[in-house]
Design a protein around this motif. Structure first.
Motif, PDB file in Angstrom:
ATOM      1  N   TYR A  74       0.820  -1.203   0.000  1.00 15.02           N
ATOM      2  CA  TYR A  74       0.000   0.000   0.000  1.00 15.02           C
ATOM      3  C   TYR A  74       0.864   1.268   0.000  1.00 15.02           C
ATOM      4  O   TYR A  74       0.457   2.306  -0.551  1.00 15.02           O
ATOM      5  N   ALA A  75       2.024   1.204   0.628  1.00 19.72           N
ATOM      6  CA  ALA A  75       2.919   2.368   0.594  1.00 19.72           C
ATOM      7  C   ALA A  75       3.416   2.632  -0.824  1.00 19.72           C
ATOM      8  O   ALA A  75       3.514   3.784  -1.266  1.00 19.72           O
ATOM      9  N   ARG A  76       3.729   1.553  -1.555  1.00 21.92           N
ATOM     10  CA  ARG A  76       4.148   1.740  -2.951  1.00 21.92           C
ATOM     11  C   ARG A  76       3.014   2.293  -3.813  1.00 21.92           C
ATOM     12  O   ARG A  76       3.236   3.127  -4.696  1.00 21.92           O
ATOM     13  N   ILE A  77       1.791   1.828  -3.537  1.00 24.79           N
ATOM     14  CA  ILE A  77       0.650   2.360  -4.302  1.00 24.79           C
ATOM     15  C   ILE A  77       0.478   3.853  -4.031  1.00 24.79           C
ATOM     16  O   ILE A  77       0.244   4.659  -4.947  1.00 24.79           O
ATOM     17  N   ALA A  78       0.588   4.246  -2.741  1.00 21.72           N
ATOM     18  CA  ALA A  78       0.426   5.660  -2.404  1.00 21.72           C
ATOM     19  C   ALA A  78       1.543   6.521  -2.972  1.00 21.72           C
ATOM     20  O   ALA A  78       1.331   7.698  -3.283  1.00 21.72           O
ATOM     21  N   ALA A  79       2.741   5.949  -3.117  1.00 21.86           N
ATOM     22  CA  ALA A  79       3.875   6.736  -3.585  1.00 21.86           C
ATOM     23  C   ALA A  79       3.942   6.829  -5.108  1.00 21.86           C
ATOM     24  O   ALA A  79       4.335   7.871  -5.651  1.00 21.86           O
ATOM     25  N   TRP A  80       3.537   5.771  -5.819  1.00 20.87           N
ATOM     26  CA  TRP A  80       3.760   5.743  -7.249  1.00 20.87           C
ATOM     27  C   TRP A  80       2.474   5.783  -8.082  1.00 20.87           C
ATOM     28  O   TRP A  80       2.491   6.296  -9.205  1.00 20.87           O
ATOM     29  N   MET A 102      -0.909   6.648  -6.759  1.00 16.85           N
ATOM     30  CA  MET A 102      -1.863   7.672  -6.363  1.00 16.85           C
ATOM     31  C   MET A 102      -1.630   9.010  -7.064  1.00 16.85           C
ATOM     32  O   MET A 102      -2.595   9.672  -7.475  1.00 16.85           O
ATOM     33  N   PRO A 103      -0.379   9.473  -7.216  1.00 16.00           N
ATOM     34  CA  PRO A 103      -0.192  10.758  -7.915  1.00 16.00           C
ATOM     35  C   PRO A 103      -0.681  10.746  -9.360  1.00 16.00           C
ATOM     36  O   PRO A 103      -1.014  11.801  -9.904  1.00 16.00           O
ATOM     37  N   LEU A 104      -0.759   9.563  -9.980  1.00 24.03           N
ATOM     38  CA  LEU A 104      -1.232   9.512 -11.363  1.00 24.03           C
ATOM     39  C   LEU A 104      -2.724   9.773 -11.484  1.00 24.03           C
ATOM     40  O   LEU A 104      -3.220  10.065 -12.574  1.00 24.03           O
ATOM     41  N   LEU A 105      -3.444   9.670 -10.360  1.00 20.88           N
ATOM     42  CA  LEU A 105      -4.880   9.936 -10.407  1.00 20.88           C
ATOM     43  C   LEU A 105      -5.191  11.412 -10.603  1.00 20.88           C
ATOM     44  O   LEU A 105      -6.328  11.763 -10.937  1.00 20.88           O
TER      45      LEU A 105
END
Length: 378
Positions: A164-170, A172-175
């Motif tokens: 989940y940390a990787r999802i938030a870092a890489w 999430m900003p693409l949204l």
């Protein structure tokens, strides 16, 4: 004759074995497990010599039985049996056979008996554990070459956190590329729907849909709005002038939303019906509890006049204190407090010496204290 020969063979076999003493019976003993052995238990074979003698005797009896004619005289057979009973060896063999059979019967009865169940064990090892999470009876033996299952579960939890940390870092900003500017609802969108989502998990409350609207936002005049409020009943909030309704009758959210939309259309159609405007029906607000919120008094609000009045009062107080200070009548509060908590020490009293009383009469009484009577010296 064949039956007699068979009986004689059994008697001879029983007589060839060593019988147990008649008075004592050896108890049954458990089998001793041999260490470092995977082979099954085997019985010790009988002596070779005894087996050969028994085989020879059986062969002789069978040969005699085959040579005898099938037609046997009953009188001769009875005389032979009588002579056999008078023989002492036959009687001993018969008694030995009965004793062996009785001993074997008691032994088989004790062996077939179910073992006693120990119910009063201190650790209760035989009881079944109803709170056992996993059955590890068939689990492989732990060879100390890996971490325990609890440690594996902890590592799995850390892996999930890192994912989940990787999802938030890489990711999430693409949204932000898909973000759209907010546009407030127009007059053609008076209904506000609210949905409930549990992020992909199934929940019975996920199908619920809530709609909110205000009668003032609908294309109705004042009389029709008042009639709509009366039709809404307890679903209308008189403080906020907002009506709220919900539906969870159907399985999907779209079905519940469609039902609420049809219901609002029916209410609007009834409010526009001029046949009966409910003018004789009062608006009921007993379902709502009005909460009185305390407000700041208007008299306490700071105005220009009150600000000037406070400045004049403070100026006059400062002038009065200055006049008292010049006259010496101003009381210093700090000095009074220090004097109260730190009072001055009293002066030490000096003793009265005899040189002070030289000019006085010795017979004169003392100035202070109780007069002492004269002492008589011997």
């Amino acid at each position: 004759m064949a039956s007699a020969v068979q009986s004689m063979r059994l008697c001879l076999r029983a007589a060839s074995r060593r019988a147990a003493p008649p008075a004592t019976i050896t108890p049954r003993q458990g089998l001793r497990i041999r260490p470092f052995s995977s082979t099954t238990f085997q019985h010790r074979p009988a002596a070779r010599k005894d087996e050969e003698e028994l085989d020879e005797l059986e062969d002789e009896l069978e040969a005699e039985a085959e040579g005898v004619h099938d037609e046997i005289n009953p009188a001769v057979l009875q005389r032979a049996l009588a002579e056999l009973r008078r023989d002492g060896d036959y009687e001993k063999a018969r008694q030995l056979q009965e004793r062996v059979i009785n001993n074997l019967g008691s032994t088989f009865t004790e062996a077939s008996r179910m073992p006693k169940k120990l119910n009063n064990l201190f650790w209760a090892d035989e009881e079944s554990d109803s709170d056992l999470i996993s059955d590890e009876s068939n689990a492989e033996k732990f060879d100390e070459d890996d971490i325990m299952s609890l440690a594996h579960a902890k590592f799995e939890e850390f892996r999930e956190y890192r994912e989940y940390a990787r999802i938030a870092a890489w990711q999430m900003p693409l949204l932000s590329k898909l973000a759209t500017p907010f546009e407030p609802p127009t007059a053609q969108e008076p209904l506000r729907f609210r949905y409930t989502s549990y992020m992909g998990e199934f929940h019975p409350a996920e199908k619920k849909v809530v709609v909110e609207f205000s009668p003032r936002d609908l294309p109705l005049d004042e009389a029709q709005q008042q009639k709509l409020r009366k039709l809404l009943g307890v679903r209308w909030n008189p403080e906020t002038d907002i009506a709220k309704m919900s539906c969870e009758l159907f399985e999907h959210q779209a079905q519940n939303k469609r039902y609420l939309g049809d219901l609002v259309n029916k209410l609007v159609a009834q409010a526009k019906d001029p046949t009966d405007m409910f003018e004789d029906v009062p608006l009921d607000t007993r379902h709502h509890t009005f909460k009185v919120k305390p407000k700041f008094p208007k008299e306490w609000r700071m105005t220009e006049e009150r600000r000037k009045f406070l400045e004049d009062t403070r100026r006059k107080s400062l002038l009065l204190d200055q006049a008292k200070e010049e006259a010496g009548t101003l009381v210093d509060g700090e000095e009074k407090i220090k004097l109260f908590f730190n009072p001055p020490m009293p002066a030490a009293r000096t003793p009265e010496m005899a040189s002070v009383r030289l000019g006085q009469s010795l017979s004169a009484p003392l100035s202070r204290g109780r007069q002492q009577p004269p002492r008589m010296w011997r």
